[in-house]
Write an enzyme that holds these catalytic residues in place. Structure first.
Site, PDB file in Angstrom:
ATOM      1  N   ASN A 237       5.656   3.356  -3.037  1.00 38.11           N
ATOM      2  CA  ASN A 237       6.788   2.414  -2.568  1.00 38.11           C
ATOM      3  C   ASN A 237       8.003   2.442  -3.533  1.00 38.11           C
ATOM      4  OD1 ASN A 237       7.759  -0.037  -1.589  1.00 38.11           O
ATOM      5  ND2 ASN A 237       7.553  -0.567  -3.800  1.00 38.11           N
TER       6      ASN A 237
ATOM      7  N   ASP B 170      -0.861   1.430  -5.043  1.00 37.54           N
ATOM      8  CA  ASP B 170      -0.264   0.392  -5.728  1.00 37.54           C
ATOM      9  C   ASP B 170       0.687  -0.126  -4.197  1.00 37.54           C
ATOM     10  OD1 ASP B 170       1.014  -1.388  -7.625  1.00 37.54           O
ATOM     11  OD2 ASP B 170       2.831  -0.293  -7.342  1.00 37.54           O
TER      12      ASP B 170
ATOM     13  N   GLU C 227      -3.685  -1.927  -2.178  1.00 36.30           N
ATOM     14  CA  GLU C 227      -3.231  -3.218  -2.691  1.00 36.30           C
ATOM     15  C   GLU C 227      -2.445  -4.009  -1.632  1.00 36.30           C
ATOM     16  OE1 GLU C 227      -1.046  -5.238  -6.772  1.00 36.30           O
ATOM     17  OE2 GLU C 227      -0.168  -3.555  -5.638  1.00 36.30           O
TER      18      GLU C 227
END
Length: 598
Positions: free
Chosen positions: A158, A296, A330
């Site tokens: 990300n 993540d 996640e």
């Protein structure tokens, strides 16, 4: 009679090759018990790397063992040296926070903290020198594999560290600027036409993105000269591969396109970025033979990225001889919010996600604020997940973590008048639920030593080695007279012992790892919860009965009509059924029984 004959034959067949005798490569993701650890907060095996070889003060190297937001000194050598402690707890896989090289310190004046957690990456190809070297990482992976333990890396696609600045707001955070208000076709500063022929980021082809040449449409990105080439691989230094639209509010469009608290948000719609990260993380599989990825901030990346990334990574792992590579994302949320989690398996194509819904259900039910019917709600929704999750069996379940805080603290908040004995029993009960329900039990490092913390994030990231952080030193641990001024690696701690026993039972019985879950009894208030886990291949059935109330529970529990009795694995189980289809149980307050059905 036929069921019992089939069960006996199946058990005899499966007994030939017990789980412990299999190669760790042969184990399915649902066979594991995961230990999650921040390397910086576990064990300091080499004090020589505490500053990462960086000269200057803490604002340069990030090391300050008196501050909760700076490096404490834990490293890969410390993890390697303590593998026996982790394995004796019953853990079969280790997932650790990112170990890639980070920007040591970032944040505004007076708000500086260090990258000890690993989420501010500058070099995706190297181990952060605070943790060791690539050679020491290989030594750790090899040592874990020699013990039959798997290694899961925490990865990020990300964002990177905060390097890119915006000229329009040099001293403060930039508000998000949307595609509608600031389209790719007009420069923000003067309204000039730019990026002619670019069809927008929903056309995810290399030819289309080749026409996106001017990145000054929302803000004017600028990279400090000293950091112009800080990112590795080198393509990550090009501002074209970032959204550059300002900070996210975690809602709507900006959830996937905004900067995460200032961190440089990658342009994951661009095929160059997708291919680049497949190569980055594929190389870690090639070089080190790791066994899985936790991803993540997965929900802050557009779903199409995962639709290409996940299959490519699984293919890369299979080519390396790793057929059961585990990928779980996640998807942070509150409440028993199954539908959001399921979107990322059903639509985005992730093989699995962390089960935040289980965490919330456990907190509310074990804390006595909800009835046990919340687990029936959770189980009924398993049909929403894609087939790759095996109906929820591959979702890593957890009670607390480094972002959301510890389960012991949640129990204290739920029952502020309870004494330590009651809090301990509730913590043990929560772990028993996690180890017997569907999913992959995941222990947050320190929970086994009764760590409770003061809150979330930095307040839940205590070291297992002796601390010098004032806000940790005044914490009261659960189930022990120990404190954070000393090392906490006790294998006699009651929570450690409980987890070790639960892990032993789970590993020995296929039904608890792979079995279909059937909720037998539940209540709209604290009290009875009973469910079966039945392994379709072996026929093995285990019945788990829980009492979430503070009163003795006497109840009849539904069982199969073919069941005749039980062998107690943990707790008190009746020798025989009461009548066909029913068994009488007596369970002490905040206690449980795990029974092998005969």
């Amino acid at each position: 009679m036929m069921r019992r004959l089939l069960l006996s034959a199946a058990l005899a067949a499966t007994a030939v090759t017990p789980l412990s005798a299999q190669s760790f490569r042969d184990r399915l993701p649902e066979d594991e018990v995961i230990y999650f650890v921040l390397p910086d907060r576990f064990a300091n095996g080499d004090p020589n790397n505490d500053t990462g070889g960086i000269k200057g003060d803490r604002m340069k190297h990030g090391f300050d063992p008196t501050h909760k937001g700076f490096y404490q000194g834990g490293d890969l050598k410390g993890l390697t040296d303590r593998l026996d402690y982790i394995q004796s707890l019953g853990m079969t896989a280790i997932w650790f926070a990112p170990i890639f090289k980070n920007k040591p310190v970032q944040g505004g004046v007076g708000q500086e903290t260090a990258g000890y957690h690993g989420y501010w990456v500058t070099d995706f190809t190297s181990v952060d020198p605070h943790f060791g070297t690539n050679a020491e990482f290989k030594a750790f992976v090899d040592a874990a594999h020699a013990r039959g333990m798997k290694v899961y890396m925490d990865i990020i696609t990300n964002h990177t560290a905060d390097v890119i600045q915006y000229k329009e707001c040099p001293t403060s955070a930039c508000a998000y600027r949307s595609r509608a208000d600031f389209p790719y076709s007009r420069r923000a500063a003067d309204g000039a036409e730019i990026n002619k022929g670019f069809e927008g980021d929903r056309v995810r082809t290399a030819d289309n993105f080749a026409k996106l040449t001017d990145m000054n449409f929302p803000y004017t990105p600028a990279v400090p000269k000293a950091e112009a080439n800080v990112k590795v691989p080198a393509w990550l230094n090009d501002v074209r591969y970032y959204h550059n639209r300002g900070d996210t509010t975690f809602r709507g469009e900006n959830s996937t396109m905004g900067d995460f608290v200032g961190l440089d948000d990658l342009y994951t719609e661009n095929p160059r970025v997708v291919d680049g990260f497949i190569e980055i993380y594929g190389s870690w599989i090639d070089k080190f033979g790791i066994d899985g990825f936790r991803i993540d901030t997965a929900k802050h990346v557009n779903p199409e990225f995962w639709q290409k990334f996940a299959p490519a990574i699984l293919d890369r792992a299979k080519a390396r001889g790793i057929p059961n590579f585990h990928i779980f994302g996640e998807v942070a949320n509150e409440g028993v919010n199954v539908h959001e989690q399921a979107f990322y398996t059903r639509v985005a194509g992730l093989p699995s996600v962390l089960d935040f819904a289980f965490r919330r259900a456990a907190i509310e039910a074990v804390g006595g604020r909800l009835g046990t019917d919340v687990f029936n709600q959770l189980t009924e929704a398993d049909a929403l997940y894609a087939e790759t999750t095996n109906g929820g069996k591959r979702l890593p379940t957890f009670l607390g973590n480094h972002d959301n805080g510890r389960f012991a603290r949640e129990m204290r908040m739920a029952k502020p008048q309870a004494d330590d004995t009651e809090i301990l029993k509730r913590v043990q009960l929560g772990h028993a639920l996690m180890f017997t329900m569907r999913g992959v039990p995941t222990i947050y490092s320190g929970d086994e030593q009764g760590f409770a913390g003061d809150g979330n994030d930095q307040d839940a990231r205590e070291t297992l080695f002796a601390s010098k952080v004032a806000v940790y030193l005044d914490n009261k641990l659960v189930g022990t007279q120990s404190n954070h001024s000393r090392d906490n690696f006790s294998q006699s701690h009651p929570i450690y012992s409980t987890i070790a026993k639960l892990a032993e039972v789970r590993v020995k019985h296929s039904a608890l790892r792979r079995g279909t879950q059937i909720i037998r009894n539940y209540s709209d208030k604290p009290g009875l919860l009973a469910f079966s886990r039945i392994d379709a291949e072996s026929g093995q059935e285990i019945l788990a009965v829980f009492n979430t109330s503070t009163e003795v529970l006497k109840a009849n529990v539904e069982v199969e009509t073919t069941a005749t009795g039980f062998d107690a694995l943990i707790g008190k189980c009746p020798a025989a059924t009461r009548v066909p289809g029913s068994a009488a149980f007596e369970i002490a307050p905040l206690d449980y029984a795990i029974c092998l059905v005969k």
